[in-house]
Design a protein around this motif. Structure first.
Motif, PDB file in Angstrom:
ATOM      1  N   VAL A 160       7.751   8.771  -1.407  1.00 40.70           N
ATOM      2  CA  VAL A 160       6.387   8.241  -1.447  1.00 40.70           C
ATOM      3  C   VAL A 160       6.426   6.858  -2.072  1.00 40.70           C
ATOM      4  O   VAL A 160       6.909   6.688  -3.192  1.00 40.70           O
ATOM      5  N   GLY A 220       0.827  -1.214   0.000  1.00 43.44           N
ATOM      6  CA  GLY A 220       0.000   0.000   0.000  1.00 43.44           C
ATOM      7  C   GLY A 220       0.853   1.252   0.000  1.00 43.44           C
ATOM      8  O   GLY A 220       1.998   1.236  -0.441  1.00 43.44           O
ATOM      9  N   ARG A 221       0.263   2.342   0.505  1.00 46.60           N
ATOM     10  CA  ARG A 221       0.998   3.614   0.507  1.00 46.60           C
ATOM     11  C   ARG A 221       1.826   3.744   1.757  1.00 46.60           C
ATOM     12  O   ARG A 221       1.421   3.346   2.848  1.00 46.60           O
ATOM     13  N   TYR A 222       3.018   4.322   1.557  1.00 43.46           N
ATOM     14  CA  TYR A 222       3.933   4.505   2.677  1.00 43.46           C
ATOM     15  C   TYR A 222       4.705   5.787   2.392  1.00 43.46           C
ATOM     16  O   TYR A 222       5.240   5.959   1.292  1.00 43.46           O
ATOM     17  N   VAL A 223       4.735   6.696   3.367  1.00 48.25           N
ATOM     18  CA  VAL A 223       5.329   8.014   3.095  1.00 48.25           C
ATOM     19  C   VAL A 223       6.354   8.375   4.166  1.00 48.25           C
ATOM     20  O   VAL A 223       6.075   8.260   5.364  1.00 48.25           O
ATOM     21  N   GLU A 226       4.349   3.585  -3.301  1.00 47.02           N
ATOM     22  CA  GLU A 226       3.046   2.993  -3.637  1.00 47.02           C
ATOM     23  C   GLU A 226       3.326   1.574  -4.110  1.00 47.02           C
ATOM     24  O   GLU A 226       4.082   1.385  -5.067  1.00 47.02           O
ATOM     25  N   ASP A 227       2.738   0.608  -3.434  1.00 54.34           N
ATOM     26  CA  ASP A 227       2.959  -0.787  -3.808  1.00 54.34           C
ATOM     27  C   ASP A 227       4.431  -1.129  -3.926  1.00 54.34           C
ATOM     28  O   ASP A 227       4.881  -1.672  -4.942  1.00 54.34           O
ATOM     29  N   PHE A 250       0.346  13.810   1.886  1.00 53.22           N
ATOM     30  CA  PHE A 250      -0.063  12.553   2.496  1.00 53.22           C
ATOM     31  C   PHE A 250       0.427  12.562   3.936  1.00 53.22           C
ATOM     32  O   PHE A 250       1.402  13.246   4.268  1.00 53.22           O
ATOM     33  N   CYS A 266       2.554  11.292   6.945  1.00 55.23           N
ATOM     34  CA  CYS A 266       3.867  10.647   6.927  1.00 55.23           C
ATOM     35  C   CYS A 266       3.934   9.547   7.976  1.00 55.23           C
ATOM     36  O   CYS A 266       3.506   9.724   9.123  1.00 55.23           O
TER      37      CYS A 266
END
Lengths: 225, 225
Positions: A148, A129-132, A150-151, A163, A165
């Motif tokens: 950032v 998923g998303r990770y920031v 994504e996948d 987004f 963090c």
DNA sequence: CAGTATCCTCGAGGATACTG
DNA sequence: CAGTATCCTCGAGGATACTG
């Protein structure tokens, strides 16, 4: 570059790799850059015209091929180009052994360093998923950047992606570089406070797993003792 | 060459070695050339001005030092320069693996080949006193050269030294090059007659001991199978 | 996003002649 | 033998504007 007209292996290698920028382009391709703009971003000072020219020359020399079939078309090293890895690595190790110290202030572009960090992220250690992650550079310009994910695909952003963090990493650019280069252990940097992680205990621990070091880090570490 | 302004080991190495001729100068210093004119002779196409400039740059970069104390003053690699050996060797091996074939006719200068042969003579295998070998190139220009040894120190002559010859070596330049490069064994060349030795049985046997091959010969041999 | 076309500059290096 | 000084050329590459 005209050839040397000498049938010597070293002359041949110098002929193919000796032009300005060529070796750095090969290095970047080895480290996972494949799109034109990605290569361009990693080579501050080159012009788009010149990069294009060098890529065409590398294709003519058989080190690089353009792959159009894939999802994202781009440039890839051929078997001939990949075979250069040990030689380019040996050159880098020579530099690490002998010039491993004192990076000059203007040799540390935050943008380029972030690009290198992006390229060496350990994807398996990233969550789905998303990770920031936000990087705070402590007085450098630009003062911060975002990674950032994504996948499990990381991308550096220099504008606020807005987004939430998951982690904030604070360090000045020289410190961040020394850590990336393997000349300062993450643990030591955390201990002395030159590197600060802001996030849950889980996220702070995760950082040490996804943050990948330079391929020359083992050589640098070996020097330190 | 301006630097790349990137604190990357590969960039640093490219900065120091990337200028035209520089890598070949380092190669020649590694292979035993130390005098200005000796280096000059091994780099067809360079100008004296440019060689002088490159040597000054190499000194400024700490790879080369000028030694004035010795019997013959000259240029020598420093520890930093010598440390490049594995990297330059790896580059040459890459070229041998991938471009080891088809030298073009105009890439084979008899003068340069003889210089390489001179530099790789196995001195211990030479007899004391004067020893003279004539090379017949079979249709190349110049058509012949002499290797004159005095006290185990070989020197190539392109004008008849008017000494009696202990041995005559006949081969066309491509063959002589293939032998030197390790792509054709001396024994095989003798068998097929592309290399002919003229002298006493003792002298013919001695040839195989003092005639040294290129440092890349083992890599070339490995390819051949 | 991934380049290309055109024009122009400037500096690397060749040619030549010279020197301790 | 081992370079250096001077002049001049030409081509690599920067700047800018453009395109599928």
């Amino acid at each position: 570059m005209r050839g040397y007209g000498q049938y010597c292996p070293v002359a041949k290698a110098a002929e193919v790799l000796g032009e300005r920028w060529t070796m750095l382009i090969v290095r970047d391709l080895m480290e996972g850059a494949h799109q034109f703009n990605d290569l361009y971003a990693g080579l501050p000072g080159i012009s788009r015209t010149l990069l294009s020219q060098r890529l065409r020359r590398l294709q003519a020399d058989g080190l690089v091929e353009r792959r159009n079939g894939a999802a994202r078309p781009g440039y890839w090293l051929t078997a001939l180009g990949l075979d250069l890895q040990p030689a380019i690595f040996a050159l880098g190790e020579w530099a690490v052994r002998n010039y491993g110290h004192d990076p000059k202030r203007d040799e540390l572009h935050p943008e380029v360093l972030m690009l290198w960090i992006e390229r060496h992220v350990q994807r398996d250690a990233l969550p789905p998923g998303r990770y920031v992650v936000r990087f705070e550079f402590r007085g450098a310009r630009p003062p911060r950047a975002w990674l950032v994910v994504e996948d499990r695909t990381p991308t550096v952003c220099h504008d606020d992606p807005r987004f939430e963090c998951d982690l904030v990493v604070s360090a000045d650019i020289p410190t961040l570089h020394r850590v990336f280069a393997g000349r300062l252990a993450v643990s030591a940097a955390l201990r002395e406070g030159s590197l600060v992680l802001d996030g849950t205990a889980d996220e702070r621990r995760r950082f040490t797993r996804w943050f990948g070091l330079s391929p020359f880090a083992p050589a640098a570490r070996a020097l330190a003792g």
